[in-house]
Write a protein that holds these residues in place. Sequence first.
Motif, PDB file in Angstrom:
ATOM      1  N   GLY B  92       0.814  -1.201   0.000  1.00 16.99           N
ATOM      2  CA  GLY B  92       0.000   0.000   0.000  1.00 16.99           C
ATOM      3  C   GLY B  92       0.852   1.258   0.000  1.00 16.99           C
ATOM      4  O   GLY B  92       0.583   2.215  -0.720  1.00 16.99           O
ATOM      5  N   ILE B  93       1.880   1.251   0.799  1.00 18.91           N
ATOM      6  CA  ILE B  93       2.734   2.432   0.913  1.00 18.91           C
ATOM      7  C   ILE B  93       3.492   2.668  -0.393  1.00 18.91           C
ATOM      8  O   ILE B  93       3.552   3.789  -0.903  1.00 18.91           O
ATOM      9  N   LEU B  94       4.002   1.597  -0.964  1.00 21.12           N
ATOM     10  CA  LEU B  94       4.714   1.707  -2.241  1.00 21.12           C
ATOM     11  C   LEU B  94       3.779   2.264  -3.311  1.00 21.12           C
ATOM     12  O   LEU B  94       4.130   3.195  -4.046  1.00 21.12           O
ATOM     13  N   GLY B  95       2.558   1.721  -3.365  1.00 23.47           N
ATOM     14  CA  GLY B  95       1.583   2.168  -4.351  1.00 23.47           C
ATOM     15  C   GLY B  95       1.275   3.655  -4.201  1.00 23.47           C
ATOM     16  O   GLY B  95       1.208   4.386  -5.191  1.00 23.47           O
ATOM     17  N   ALA B  96       1.118   4.087  -2.975  1.00 22.84           N
ATOM     18  CA  ALA B  96       0.806   5.498  -2.723  1.00 22.84           C
ATOM     19  C   ALA B  96       1.990   6.376  -3.117  1.00 22.84           C
ATOM     20  O   ALA B  96       1.820   7.479  -3.647  1.00 22.84           O
ATOM     21  N   PHE B  97       3.179   5.872  -2.885  1.00 21.12           N
ATOM     22  CA  PHE B  97       4.375   6.637  -3.223  1.00 21.12           C
ATOM     23  C   PHE B  97       4.462   6.839  -4.741  1.00 21.12           C
ATOM     24  O   PHE B  97       4.731   7.942  -5.218  1.00 21.12           O
ATOM     25  N   ILE B  98       4.191   5.768  -5.483  1.00 20.23           N
ATOM     26  CA  ILE B  98       4.250   5.852  -6.952  1.00 20.23           C
ATOM     27  C   ILE B  98       3.227   6.872  -7.467  1.00 20.23           C
ATOM     28  O   ILE B  98       3.542   7.740  -8.281  1.00 20.23           O
ATOM     29  N   VAL B  99       2.004   6.771  -6.953  1.00 21.02           N
ATOM     30  CA  VAL B  99       0.945   7.683  -7.412  1.00 21.02           C
ATOM     31  C   VAL B  99       1.288   9.129  -7.035  1.00 21.02           C
ATOM     32  O   VAL B  99       1.163  10.049  -7.840  1.00 21.02           O
ATOM     33  N   ALA B 100       1.766   9.306  -5.803  1.00 15.79           N
ATOM     34  CA  ALA B 100       2.094  10.656  -5.344  1.00 15.79           C
ATOM     35  C   ALA B 100       3.196  11.259  -6.211  1.00 15.79           C
ATOM     36  O   ALA B 100       3.124  12.426  -6.605  1.00 15.79           O
ATOM     37  N   LEU B 101       4.193  10.465  -6.539  1.00 21.32           N
ATOM     38  CA  LEU B 101       5.303  10.956  -7.359  1.00 21.32           C
ATOM     39  C   LEU B 101       4.792  11.401  -8.726  1.00 21.32           C
ATOM     40  O   LEU B 101       5.161  12.466  -9.235  1.00 21.32           O
ATOM     41  N   PHE B 102       3.900  10.586  -9.301  1.00 21.16           N
ATOM     42  CA  PHE B 102       3.336  10.889 -10.615  1.00 21.16           C
ATOM     43  C   PHE B 102       2.648  12.253 -10.608  1.00 21.16           C
ATOM     44  O   PHE B 102       2.944  13.127 -11.432  1.00 21.16           O
ATOM     45  N   TYR B 103       1.757  12.449  -9.625  1.00 15.83           N
ATOM     46  CA  TYR B 103       1.024  13.720  -9.594  1.00 15.83           C
ATOM     47  C   TYR B 103       1.904  14.880  -9.153  1.00 15.83           C
ATOM     48  O   TYR B 103       1.676  16.018  -9.533  1.00 15.83           O
ATOM     49  N   PHE B 104       2.905  14.573  -8.362  1.00 13.67           N
ATOM     50  CA  PHE B 104       3.847  15.604  -7.944  1.00 13.67           C
ATOM     51  C   PHE B 104       4.520  16.198  -9.173  1.00 13.67           C
ATOM     52  O   PHE B 104       4.739  17.400  -9.260  1.00 13.67           O
ATOM     53  N   LEU B 105       4.809  15.349 -10.158  1.00 14.29           N
ATOM     54  CA  LEU B 105       5.517  15.811 -11.346  1.00 14.29           C
ATOM     55  C   LEU B 105       4.593  16.467 -12.364  1.00 14.29           C
ATOM     56  O   LEU B 105       4.933  17.502 -12.930  1.00 14.29           O
ATOM     57  N   ILE B 106       3.415  15.853 -12.619  1.00 17.14           N
ATOM     58  CA  ILE B 106       2.622  16.388 -13.731  1.00 17.14           C
ATOM     59  C   ILE B 106       1.481  17.296 -13.282  1.00 17.14           C
ATOM     60  O   ILE B 106       0.728  17.797 -14.101  1.00 17.14           O
ATOM     61  N   GLY B 107       1.372  17.528 -11.979  1.00 19.44           N
ATOM     62  CA  GLY B 107       0.314  18.432 -11.514  1.00 19.44           C
ATOM     63  C   GLY B 107      -0.755  17.640 -10.802  1.00 19.44           C
ATOM     64  O   GLY B 107      -1.374  16.747 -11.389  1.00 19.44           O
ATOM     65  N   GLY B 108      -0.964  17.964  -9.526  1.00 15.60           N
ATOM     66  CA  GLY B 108      -1.863  17.175  -8.694  1.00 15.60           C
ATOM     67  C   GLY B 108      -3.265  17.098  -9.245  1.00 15.60           C
ATOM     68  O   GLY B 108      -3.888  16.040  -9.287  1.00 15.60           O
TER      69      GLY B 108
END
Lengths: 297, 307
Positions: B92-108
Motif C-alpha cells: 500500500g505504501i509503495l503504491g501510494a508513493f508511486i501515485v504521489a510521485l506521478f502527480y507531484f511531477l505532472i500536476g496534482g
Amino acid sequence: MDKKRRKFVGDSLKTASAVGLGSLVMGLYARQSRAIAAQAIRPPGALVEDDFLGACVRCGLCVRDCPWDTLKLAQLGDFVALGTPYFTARKTPCEMCEDIPCVVACPTGALDHRLANINDARMGLAVVIDEEGCIAFQGLRCEVCFNVCPVQGKAITIDTMSNTRTGMHAKFIPVVHSSDCTGCGKCEQACIVDGESAIKIMPIKLAASGGSPHYRMGWEEKEKAGKSLVAPDAEHKYNLPEGLEYDHAGKGLIKKGLIKNKETLNDPVNKLRQPKKSNSSPFSSNPLDTLNQKGGL
Amino acid sequence: MVANTKIGLLPGKEAIQAKGWLKAHKWLILRRLSQITILGLFIISPWIAKETEIWLIKGNLASSLVLDILPLTDPYVLIQSLFAGTIPIFTGILGAFIVALFYFLIGGRVYCSWVCPINIVTDIAAWLRSQLKLKGGTQINKNTRFWVLGFTLLLALITGTIAWELINPVSMVFRGAIFGMGLAWGVIIAIFILDFIVSRRVWCGSICPVGTFYSLLGKQSILRVNAHQREQCDDCMDCFLVCPEQQVIKTPLNGASKGFHSFIDSSQCTNCGRCIDVCAEDVFRFETRIPFKKNTIQNLDNKHLEN
Ligand code: SF4
Ligand code: SF4
Ligand code: SF4
Ligand code: SF4
Ligand code: SF4
C-alpha cells in the motif's frame, strides 16, 4: 487592511463552523456505520471491525482475487459500511481456499497477512439461531450442516438431547464450537430449511457472549484439584414418599409399579452419557438408575 | 475583429472558427478519452481476465494492481488510514508513493481533469450553465475545501475509521461503475444539481477535499500551462469563462506589466487545457517549468520583461 483582515477572519470562522457542523453529522454517521451489521461477514483475516474500517481502502482487490466470487463490496444502500468487502453466506459462502488469495491480494493489511492457515480464520461464528425451524430440534435426523462443515466434527458436533415428546428418543442437535468454527458459512448455505437458514453466521462480536468468568464450574475445579473441593462429596438422593416413584416420561410422581417398561422409559440420553461403570460402589453414578431399580430406595 | 463584439458569443465559438472544431476541442477530447479509458479498463479487465488470464488492471482508484505487478494506491485515502491509526503494509505504501510521485511531477489536479469521473458531471453542469447563460447563485468560499480536507483527516483521527469514504462521491461513483452502483446514482444527481442550480463549479471549486489534496500534492509540478503568447491576447475572456478555477488565469495572463511571469502557477489549475482549446489566438500551451520557482517579482521571466 484591518477591515480586510477582520472580514477574512470572519469568513474563515463562518466556513470553519459550517464545515465543522457538517463534520459532526459525518462523524455521527461514521460512528453509526461502525455499529456492526449482522450481515457484515468479513473476508478471512479481517481485522476487528473498528480497525478494519480504519485500514480497508475499499479497493476490491480481495473481491477480484476470490475464485469463488464470494466477496462483494458494499454499495450505497446496503447495511454494511460503504465500499467494504463482505459476503452473504446463505448465497455464496467462503470456500476456505488453502492459499487464501483474498488475503494475499489485500494491499493494506486490512486482511491480516499473518493468517497462514485458513482454519485459523474467524470470519464470524455460526449460531443455530432458529431452534424452532431446525428440524433436528423437532426430533428429525438432519445433520446437513454438520456434514458440510469443512472443519468436520470440530466446528459443529452433534449432541444428543432427550426427546421429551416421545419420551424415548434422542434428538441429534447441531452444536457449534467457537474454538473451531471459521465462520465460512457453508452450514448456513446448506441448511435445508426454506428461506433464511436456521443456522446463521454472525459477526463474532454479536454472536459470542462475554462468558461467565466469575462462575467456577465445580466439575472443572474438581478435575483440576484432583479431588472434590466440597467435603464430603455426597451423592444426591431422592427422598420420595413411600410407595411412589418418578416417571421420567412425563407422568411425574406415580404409584409404584405403574411404569410398564422401565428400560425404554429411561432417559436415553442420560444412558448415552453415562460413564462406564468402573467402581464397585453399590450406588450407580446416575441417581436415576438407583431410583428406577426394582425395589428402589 | 474588435474584442468587444465577441462578448455574448458562447465561449469557444471564435476558436472553432479560427482553428476548426477538432483543434478547438483537442484537450477536452483527450481528457474525456483518458477519463473513460481509465474507468473502462477497470470495468473490462475482469472480462479480459476471464478469457485470457491476463489482468490489465484490478481494483479501483483507491488501490489497484496493474498487470498483476505494479501496485497503485490513492495517497489521500492512505493518509486518512494513517490518521485512523493504522499502518498499511508495504504494498500500500509503495503504491501510494508511486501515485504521489506521478502527480507531484505532472500536476496534482491532473487527477481532477484527466481521471476523476465526477469531473465529467461537473463539466456538463458548468457547460449547461454557460449555454443557458445562467449567472450568479450562492457563492461558497473557495477556501472551504481546505477546511473540508482538514476535517476529513480530523474525523479519521477521532472515529478511527476512514470516515470520508462513507460519503466520498469520487470513489463512490468510480467504484460503483466497476463493482455495482447501488444508490450512488443519487450522488451523481445531487452533485449535478449542486453545480447546475446552486452556483458555478461549487463542488470541485469549493468543497471537494480530494481535488484539494491533489492540488497540494502538485504545488511544484513540472507540467504547467503557460500563457506564452499573452501579448496576443485580445481580452475575449473565453479562457476565463471555460476555466474551472477562473482565479488562476488572471495574474499570468495580464500580469506582464506588474512583472509576473506567464506560467499558470496556481496548483488549483487542473491542467485541463481547456483554455488552450478555446483561445483563438493560441496564447496558451502546455510547457514544462523548472519547479520550485514562485511567481514573484524576484523570479522574473526576462523575455516577458522585455516585451
Ligand atoms: S478464502 Fe477463498 S473463498 Fe474464502 S473469501 Fe477468500 S478467496 Fe474467497
Ligand atoms: S483488498 Fe483489503 S483494502 Fe482492498 S477492499 Fe479488500 S480488505 Fe479492503
Ligand atoms: S461456519 Fe459452519 S460450516 Fe463453517 S466452520 Fe463454522 S460451523 Fe463449520
Ligand atoms: S442443516 Fe439446518 S435444519 Fe439441518 S440440522 Fe443444521 S441447522 Fe438444523
Ligand atoms: S475536485 Fe474532486 S470531484 Fe472535482 S474533479 Fe477533482 S477530485 Fe473530482
